[in-house]
Design an enzyme around this catalytic site. Structure first.
Site, mmCIF file in Angstrom:
data_model
loop_
_atom_site.group_PDB
_atom_site.id
_atom_site.type_symbol
_atom_site.label_atom_id
_atom_site.label_comp_id
_atom_site.label_asym_id
_atom_site.label_seq_id
_atom_site.Cartn_x
_atom_site.Cartn_y
_atom_site.Cartn_z
ATOM 1 N N TYR A 108 3.222 -13.785 -15.063
ATOM 2 C CA TYR A 108 2.381 -13.382 -14.146
ATOM 3 C C TYR A 108 0.743 -13.331 -14.820
ATOM 4 C CZ TYR A 108 0.062 -8.915 -13.092
ATOM 5 O OH TYR A 108 -1.056 -7.712 -12.581
ATOM 6 N N ASN A 134 -2.809 -6.857 -1.821
ATOM 7 C CA ASN A 134 -2.868 -6.217 -3.323
ATOM 8 C C ASN A 134 -1.231 -6.539 -3.625
ATOM 9 O OD1 ASN A 134 -3.171 -3.428 -5.415
ATOM 10 N ND2 ASN A 134 -1.078 -3.387 -3.973
ATOM 11 N N LYS A 158 -1.704 -14.814 -11.787
ATOM 12 C CA LYS A 158 -3.288 -14.730 -11.149
ATOM 13 C C LYS A 158 -3.677 -15.268 -11.059
ATOM 14 C CE LYS A 158 -1.585 -9.807 -10.107
ATOM 15 N NZ LYS A 158 -1.648 -9.467 -8.617
ATOM 16 N N ALA A 168 0.903 -1.120 -0.040
ATOM 17 C CA ALA A 168 -0.003 0.078 -0.084
ATOM 18 C C ALA A 168 0.979 1.076 0.054
ATOM 19 C CB ALA A 168 -1.401 0.274 1.267
ATOM 20 N N SER A 169 2.295 1.225 -0.576
ATOM 21 C CA SER A 169 2.849 2.429 -1.048
ATOM 22 C C SER A 169 2.763 3.300 -1.959
ATOM 23 C CB SER A 169 4.215 2.091 0.092
ATOM 24 O OG SER A 169 5.125 1.313 -1.425
ATOM 25 N N ARG A 170 1.680 2.606 -2.491
ATOM 26 C CA ARG A 170 1.813 3.586 -4.110
ATOM 27 C C ARG A 170 0.966 2.609 -4.783
ATOM 28 N NH1 ARG A 170 6.488 1.028 -5.446
ATOM 29 N NH2 ARG A 170 6.315 -0.589 -6.686
ATOM 30 N N ASN A 195 7.831 -8.612 3.386
ATOM 31 C CA ASN A 195 7.955 -9.226 1.848
ATOM 32 C C ASN A 195 6.870 -10.602 2.003
ATOM 33 O OD1 ASN A 195 8.023 -10.690 -0.338
ATOM 34 N ND2 ASN A 195 10.317 -10.537 0.325
ATOM 35 N N VAL A 196 5.770 -9.557 1.786
ATOM 36 C CA VAL A 196 4.619 -10.546 1.527
ATOM 37 C C VAL A 196 5.154 -12.439 1.391
ATOM 38 C CG1 VAL A 196 2.572 -9.015 1.451
ATOM 39 C CG2 VAL A 196 3.250 -10.551 -0.778
HETATM 40 P P1 NAP Z 1 2.232 -0.310 -7.862
HETATM 41 O O1 NAP Z 1 2.348 0.455 -8.396
HETATM 42 O O2 NAP Z 1 3.420 -1.128 -8.787
HETATM 43 O O3 NAP Z 1 2.941 -0.955 -5.996
HETATM 44 C C1 NAP Z 1 3.106 -2.128 -5.919
HETATM 45 C C2 NAP Z 1 2.529 -2.505 -4.051
HETATM 46 O O4 NAP Z 1 3.124 -3.818 -4.506
HETATM 47 C C3 NAP Z 1 3.987 -1.842 -3.855
HETATM 48 O O5 NAP Z 1 3.475 -0.613 -2.554
HETATM 49 C C4 NAP Z 1 4.984 -2.193 -3.311
HETATM 50 O O6 NAP Z 1 5.743 -1.960 -2.231
HETATM 51 C C5 NAP Z 1 4.541 -3.667 -3.320
HETATM 52 N N1 NAP Z 1 5.081 -4.867 -3.220
HETATM 53 C C6 NAP Z 1 5.738 -5.499 -3.990
HETATM 54 N N2 NAP Z 1 6.551 -6.563 -3.587
HETATM 55 C C7 NAP Z 1 6.171 -6.844 -2.759
HETATM 56 C C8 NAP Z 1 6.818 -7.836 -1.671
HETATM 57 N N3 NAP Z 1 7.096 -8.491 -1.659
HETATM 58 N N4 NAP Z 1 6.022 -7.608 0.176
HETATM 59 C C9 NAP Z 1 4.516 -6.663 -0.006
HETATM 60 N N5 NAP Z 1 4.697 -6.003 -0.579
HETATM 61 C C10 NAP Z 1 5.225 -5.708 -2.231
HETATM 62 O O7 NAP Z 1 2.049 -1.503 -8.493
HETATM 63 P P2 NAP Z 1 -0.078 -1.491 -8.698
HETATM 64 O O8 NAP Z 1 -0.090 -0.974 -10.311
HETATM 65 O O9 NAP Z 1 -0.317 -0.376 -7.758
HETATM 66 O O10 NAP Z 1 -0.282 -2.765 -8.954
HETATM 67 C C11 NAP Z 1 -1.774 -3.079 -6.899
HETATM 68 C C12 NAP Z 1 -1.735 -4.277 -7.594
HETATM 69 O O11 NAP Z 1 -2.792 -4.493 -8.550
HETATM 70 C C13 NAP Z 1 -1.007 -5.700 -7.969
HETATM 71 O O12 NAP Z 1 -1.695 -7.385 -7.345
HETATM 72 C C14 NAP Z 1 -0.880 -5.687 -9.601
HETATM 73 O O13 NAP Z 1 -0.463 -7.194 -10.007
HETATM 74 C C15 NAP Z 1 -2.549 -5.258 -9.643
HETATM 75 N N6 NAP Z 1 -2.616 -5.316 -10.724
HETATM 76 C C16 NAP Z 1 -2.723 -3.523 -12.130
HETATM 77 C C17 NAP Z 1 -2.672 -3.439 -12.632
HETATM 78 C C18 NAP Z 1 -2.708 -2.211 -13.379
HETATM 79 O O14 NAP Z 1 -2.583 -2.048 -14.425
HETATM 80 N N7 NAP Z 1 -1.620 -1.083 -12.484
HETATM 81 C C19 NAP Z 1 -3.667 -4.153 -13.609
HETATM 82 C C20 NAP Z 1 -4.170 -5.200 -13.110
HETATM 83 C C21 NAP Z 1 -3.238 -5.714 -11.676
HETATM 84 P P3 NAP Z 1 7.169 -1.459 -2.142
HETATM 85 O O15 NAP Z 1 8.197 -0.835 -3.284
HETATM 86 O O16 NAP Z 1 7.308 -1.040 -0.755
HETATM 87 O O17 NAP Z 1 7.935 -3.117 -2.176
#
Ligand code: NAP
Length: 256
Positions: free
Chosen positions: A166, A101, A170, A24-26, A74-75
């Site tokens: 990926y 998430n 999912k 949830a950091s971004r 780290n999840v």
């Molecule tokens: P994002 O902006 O890259 O953010 C990803 C988040 O996950 C960050 O807060 C990151 O924190 C955290 N994270 C990554 N690895 C981690 C770990 N090992 N343990 C704990 N936290 C971790 O991605 P987003 O687009 O918001 O995506 C969020 C979710 O939606 C994901 O599951 C993604 O697959 C899904 N999704 C996204 C899209 C899209 O178009 N954006 C589409 C379909 C599905 P740190 O930086 O601290 O690691």
């Protein structure tokens, strides 16, 4: 008068629900954290490496008057997840809602994928959901209530070229959602999944501008989604207004 005020504060604190949002950091996780805070939830905010960004989200949520604590974990590491969930239970008393998430993405030709690429992808995107759900469901089973919202992806259903690992990670989350909803339903715990389409976050930095333009042209609404549009559904699915919805995978994809 003062004792009345104390009682009102005490009742509202006692009624406050707690949500754990991973990653949830971004992006979508941050939007979820803010949306849940606005609904009156206490927010346990997980991140892995982006500490400064997590701190900023915490400050934003605190400014809304909601309780928020951040947890580095780290999840994909089951022991670390266990410690995080224990720490949250100690701080907040319980966990009512889990939003799985946290996720990563990577684009690579299938025949160049390494064992490490595959294990890392499945470790975070799939085992992370398993680790967090297992720990939090133990609390929910004791409480005979709770709601889990997983974030998968449209690619988990339709498959993406150069994102085989990926897509697989999912698709597994979609399957886990359906299976877990059947196992936990009799205990009053609902499990649902959101499958976002193309959402405007840092994750899409892996795509070239050309690819993003081509993908956007395939979206009925002709634009990328906003993280807040995913968060709206997460809040709805988590809450009592969705009391008869479980085992569903719901797209938020602009009709792609
Ligand atoms: P994002 O902006 O890259 O953010 C990803 C988040 O996950 C960050 O807060 C990151 O924190 C955290 N994270 C990554 N690895 C981690 C770990 N090992 N343990 C704990 N936290 C971790 O991605 P987003 O687009 O918001 O995506 C969020 C979710 O939606 C994901 O599951 C993604 O697959 C899904 N999704 C996204 C899209 C899209 O178009 N954006 C589409 C379909 C599905 P740190 O930086 O601290 O690691």
């Amino acid at each position: 008068m003062l004792s009345l005020l104390f009682c009102v504060i005490l009742i509202s604190v006692m009624k406050m629900k707690t949500v754990l949002i991973t990653g949830a950091s971004r992006g979508i996780g941050k939007a979820c954290a803010i949306a849940f805070a606005k609904e009156g939830y206490g927010v346990a905010l997980n991140y892995n490496v982006s500490e400064r960004a997590a701190m900023e989200v915490k400050e934003e949520i605190s400014a809304l008057g909601a309780k928020c604590e951040i947890y580095k974990c780290n999840v994909s590491d089951s022991k670390a997840v266990c410690a995080m969930v224990n720490a949250i239970e100690n701080e907040f008393g319980s966990i009512d809602v889990l939003v799985n998430n946290a996720g990563i993405a990577q684009q690579k030709l299938f025949d160049t994928l390494t064992d490490e690429d595959f294990d890392r992808m499945l470790g975070i995107n799939t085992k992370g959901v398993f680790n967090c759900s297992r720990e939090v469901s133990r609390i929910m089973l004791r409480n005979h209530k709770g709601s889990i919202v997983n974030i998968s992806s449209m690619w988990g259903s339709v498959g993406a070229s150069m994102e085989v690992h990926y897509s697989a990670s999912k698709a597994a989350v979609n399957g886990m959602t359906k299976a877990l909803s059947k196992e936990l339903g009799p205990s009053g715990i609902r499990v649902n999944c959101i499958a976002p389409g193309l959402i405007d976050t840092e994750m899409n930095a892996i795509h070239s501008e050309e690819t993003l333009k081509a993908l956007t042209e395939e979206i009925s609404l002709m634009r990328m989604g906003r993280p807040e549009e995913v968060a709206e559904l997460a809040v709805f699915l988590a809450g009592d207004r969705a009391s008869y919805i479980t085992g569903q995978v719901i797209g938020v994809d602009g009709g792609i």
